[in-house]
Scaffold this motif. Structure first.
Motif, PDB file in Angstrom:
ATOM      1  N   VAL A  89       0.878  -1.229   0.008  1.00 24.17           N
ATOM      2  CA  VAL A  89      -0.122   0.201  -0.201  1.00 24.17           C
ATOM      3  C   VAL A  89       0.806   1.280   0.067  1.00 24.17           C
ATOM      4  O   VAL A  89       1.732   1.518   1.042  1.00 24.17           O
ATOM      5  CB  VAL A  89      -1.016  -0.017   1.451  1.00 24.17           C
ATOM      6  N   ASN A  90       0.726   1.981  -1.136  1.00 29.12           N
ATOM      7  CA  ASN A  90       1.444   3.295  -1.143  1.00 29.12           C
ATOM      8  C   ASN A  90       0.949   4.355  -0.353  1.00 29.12           C
ATOM      9  O   ASN A  90      -0.077   4.770  -0.680  1.00 29.12           O
ATOM     10  CB  ASN A  90       1.707   3.627  -2.486  1.00 29.12           C
ATOM     11  N   LYS A 119       2.421   7.232   0.092  1.00 31.30           N
ATOM     12  CA  LYS A 119       3.029   8.554  -0.115  1.00 31.30           C
ATOM     13  C   LYS A 119       2.257  10.023  -0.096  1.00 31.30           C
ATOM     14  O   LYS A 119       2.359  11.040   0.351  1.00 31.30           O
ATOM     15  CB  LYS A 119       3.935   8.540  -1.414  1.00 31.30           C
ATOM     16  N   VAL A 120       0.797   9.572  -0.818  1.00 30.93           N
ATOM     17  CA  VAL A 120       0.348  10.734  -1.164  1.00 30.93           C
ATOM     18  C   VAL A 120      -0.535  11.206   0.073  1.00 30.93           C
ATOM     19  O   VAL A 120      -0.416  12.358   0.492  1.00 30.93           O
ATOM     20  CB  VAL A 120      -0.782  10.239  -2.159  1.00 30.93           C
ATOM     21  N   LYS A 121      -1.221  10.193   0.737  1.00 26.39           N
ATOM     22  CA  LYS A 121      -1.710  10.350   2.059  1.00 26.39           C
ATOM     23  C   LYS A 121      -0.801  11.239   3.062  1.00 26.39           C
ATOM     24  O   LYS A 121      -1.056  12.061   3.979  1.00 26.39           O
ATOM     25  CB  LYS A 121      -2.382   9.329   2.872  1.00 26.39           C
ATOM     26  N   VAL A 161       5.892   2.782   1.264  1.00 29.39           N
ATOM     27  CA  VAL A 161       4.941   1.787   0.953  1.00 29.39           C
ATOM     28  C   VAL A 161       4.871   0.684   1.750  1.00 29.39           C
ATOM     29  O   VAL A 161       5.911   0.206   2.424  1.00 29.39           O
ATOM     30  CB  VAL A 161       5.609   0.971  -0.451  1.00 29.39           C
ATOM     31  N   ASN A 186      -0.545  -4.284  -5.415  1.00 35.11           N
ATOM     32  CA  ASN A 186      -0.173  -2.875  -5.208  1.00 35.11           C
ATOM     33  C   ASN A 186      -1.469  -2.042  -5.101  1.00 35.11           C
ATOM     34  O   ASN A 186      -2.295  -2.029  -6.129  1.00 35.11           O
ATOM     35  CB  ASN A 186       0.929  -2.216  -6.190  1.00 35.11           C
ATOM     36  N   TYR A 228      -2.947   2.083  -3.550  1.00 30.00           N
ATOM     37  CA  TYR A 228      -2.904   3.293  -3.014  1.00 30.00           C
ATOM     38  C   TYR A 228      -4.166   3.394  -2.192  1.00 30.00           C
ATOM     39  O   TYR A 228      -5.313   2.979  -2.244  1.00 30.00           O
ATOM     40  CB  TYR A 228      -2.945   4.540  -3.814  1.00 30.00           C
ATOM     41  N   ASN A 254      -7.393   4.576  -3.210  1.00 31.35           N
ATOM     42  CA  ASN A 254      -7.024   4.777  -4.691  1.00 31.35           C
ATOM     43  C   ASN A 254      -6.635   6.210  -4.766  1.00 31.35           C
ATOM     44  O   ASN A 254      -6.759   6.420  -6.003  1.00 31.35           O
ATOM     45  CB  ASN A 254      -8.256   4.339  -5.275  1.00 31.35           C
ATOM     46  N   ASP A 255      -6.012   6.837  -4.010  1.00 33.56           N
ATOM     47  CA  ASP A 255      -5.721   8.325  -3.980  1.00 33.56           C
ATOM     48  C   ASP A 255      -4.353   8.269  -4.450  1.00 33.56           C
ATOM     49  O   ASP A 255      -3.521   8.085  -3.543  1.00 33.56           O
ATOM     50  CB  ASP A 255      -6.030   8.815  -2.860  1.00 33.56           C
ATOM     51  N   SER A 256      -3.852   8.402  -5.761  1.00 34.36           N
ATOM     52  CA  SER A 256      -2.662   8.355  -6.204  1.00 34.36           C
ATOM     53  C   SER A 256      -1.986   9.554  -6.966  1.00 34.36           C
ATOM     54  O   SER A 256      -1.040   9.712  -7.263  1.00 34.36           O
ATOM     55  CB  SER A 256      -2.559   7.182  -7.387  1.00 34.36           C
TER      56      SER A 256
END
Length: 525
Positions: free
Chosen positions: A342-343, A345-347, A384, A430, A432, A435-437
């Motif tokens: 789970v990425n 980075k955006v959050k 991640v 993989n 986000y 789903n917020d990428s």
């Protein structure tokens, strides 16, 4: 708006609660627990051994019983119902004339007695060539020292090619015996093996790897499951948290790269099977599942049995006998070992996830949509987060979501439940969060709330009350977004980061001793 949102959230949580996915199915069960204990099973420790096999081209499940008289019952493996019993002409001798039963790879039925004085009373093994034949004695084995033999014995291989090998361990001593033949099972020669680590416990069971030429597993009451080489040198021990010492009967299952131990656990809360993956070595054994308990009737001797059928498709049927409690047949499922990445980075960039303080978990049908046990980690610090879930049922729909744990709050993904059908074997996915990428243009907004009037009216006490902000950006809940007044001028402030173009709705809330006082006189800001 606030109250409507909370009601919908509660409803959604209720709807998504589900039972965790079982990793096996029950084909049939005849047990004390289900109120279906068959009349051919007693409660006086009269049934201690069972076996599955193909005899005369027919699948059968055999059960040794001393209820009434010593016999080998023939059961229908499809239902567990009794079909009759074998001819026992000439069967005699021992503490119990019959105690355990096995079936060879070429469909010969073997049963043994129990002797507690093997120096004077032979350990005897009988063979039935088919379902209607009379038994033939193929082994009468005495020892120079008295041993207890016959609590369990194990038969592997085929008489047709002389690969048949019989194993029996002596209770409460460090001796294991291997019996081999060169005349297609007419006679057997014994080899005595001395265990390097001392005495085993009671009701010892040998589970050879293959015929045992490369080693064997051994289990007994009061001892951990252990692995030995073919000469009895200890190689490894299964951790007690995987299978405790209250276990006895055991079978080894190998199919391709899959390697399992099916272990019978006895006593209160048990009378069941634990299936353990030992492909990475016994010391690294992983528990796949525990079957339901067959019952609560006392089983002070710790006796029972397990056997299996290889379905040759990656699944196995497991047969279990719990002395005094019943019998059952289960089928394993195809499994998938799944890695979630789970990425975040955006959050993190948006200030919605703080790696130093917040945590990330996954919840779904595999853990009843609850708990924090399935914690994702970020060991390399690349934002991640990863977790590998082993033994998820393959070919079935699995639903799940990721959840941020922030200040004792659960922040669920706002999207619909994720849904996947995992393949057998290994898989990696993989994601986000939400789903917020995309990191969009952002703005920092400071909210200042003058509380002088509320303080003068006694509606807000700075020393004990909290002022928080709730809205559509934080689920209209929690106290994470707390305003502060560092200079004591009664103007409370908070700075938040939002995406440019976000449509915000919010209210300020006084939180006092567990009670919330909302801005009810005005609509949502």
């Amino acid at each position: 708006m606030r109250r409507t949102f909370l009601t919908i959230l509660t409803l959604l949580l209720c709807i998504t609660l589900a039972q965790a996915q079982l990793r096996y199915t029950t084909i049939w069960e005849k047990s004390q627990a289900t109120g279906t204990l068959p009349t051919f099973i007693g409660t006086g420790h009269t049934e201690r051994g069972s076996a599955y096999g193909v005899v005369d081209g027919q699948e059968k499940f055999f059960l040794v019983s001393r209820l009434g008289f010593p016999k080998v019952l023939v059961l229908d493996p499809a239902t567990g119902d009794s079909l009759g019993y074998l001819d026992t002409t000439g069967v005699a001798g021992g503490t119990f004339a019959l105690n355990d039963v096995e079936v060879s790879a070429d469909g010969k039925i073997y049963a043994c007695n129990l002797t507690t004085t093997s120096q004077t009373t032979p350990f005897k093994i009988y063979r039935w060539d088919n379902l209607t034949s009379t038994p033939v004695v193929v082994l009468q084995f005495t020892t120079s020292t008295n041993y207890r033999l016959g609590d369990k014995f194990t038969v592997v291989g085929s008489t047709a090619d002389n690969s048949i090998t019989i194993w029996a361990a002596a209770a409460s001593i460090n001796k294991v015996f291997r019996f081999n033949t060169t005349d297609n099972g007419a006679t057997f020669t014994a080899t005595e093996i001395t265990l390097s680590d001392g005495n085993q416990g009671t009701v010892p069971t040998v589970a050879p790897k293959g015929t045992g030429a490369v080693g064997f597993y051994l289990n007994s009451a009061g001892r951990n499951v252990k692995e030995y080489d073919a000469t009895g040198n200890l190689l490894a021990t299964l951790p007690g948290e995987i299978v405790a010492t209250g276990s006895t009967a055991m079978d080894y299952i190998e199919y391709g790269s899959k390697k399992y131990l099916a272990v019978f656990n006895y006593g209160t809360g048990n009378e069941n099977i634990r299936l353990v993956d030992v492909a990475d070595g016994l010391a690294n054994g992983k528990l796949i599942f525990v079957t339901s308990s067959l019952g609560t009737n006392p089983n002070g001797n710790g006796t029972g049995d397990v056997d299996f059928k290889n379905n040759n498709n990656g699944t196995f049927d497991l047969f279990v006998l719990g002395t005094n409690n019943g019998i059952a047949r289960y089928r394993t499922k195809l499994y998938s070992n799944v890695t979630f990445n789970v990425n975040m980075k955006v959050k993190t960039a948006k200030g919605l996830f703080n790696p130093a303080e917040d945590s990330l978990v996954v919840r779904g049908t595999f853990n009843n949509w609850s708990g924090n046990a399935d914690l994702l980690t970020d060991p390399d610090g690349d934002t991640v987060y990863t977790i590998t879930k082993n033994y998820l049922p393959a070919g079935e729909t699995t639903e799940f979501k990721f959840v941020i744990l922030k200040d004792n709050q659960d922040i669920w993904e706002s999207i619909s439940n994720r849904s996947l059908v995992f393949p057998e074997g290994t898989a990696s996915y993989n994601f986000y969060f939400d789903n917020d990428s995309v990191i969009t243009a952002q703005a920092q907004v400071t909210f200042n709330v003058n509380m002088r009037v509320k303080i003068l009216k006694g509606d807000f006490v700075p020393s004990t009350d909290l002022l928080v902000m709730r809205g559509n950006f934080n689920g209209w809940s929690g106290n994470a977004d707390q305003l502060s007044d560092p200079d004591g001028d009664s103007v409370y402030s908070i700075t938040k980061t939002f995406n440019v173009g976000d449509n915000l709705e919010f209210k300020f809330v006084i939180h006092r001793s567990g009670t919330d006082f909302w801005e009810d006189a005005i609509p949502n800001r």
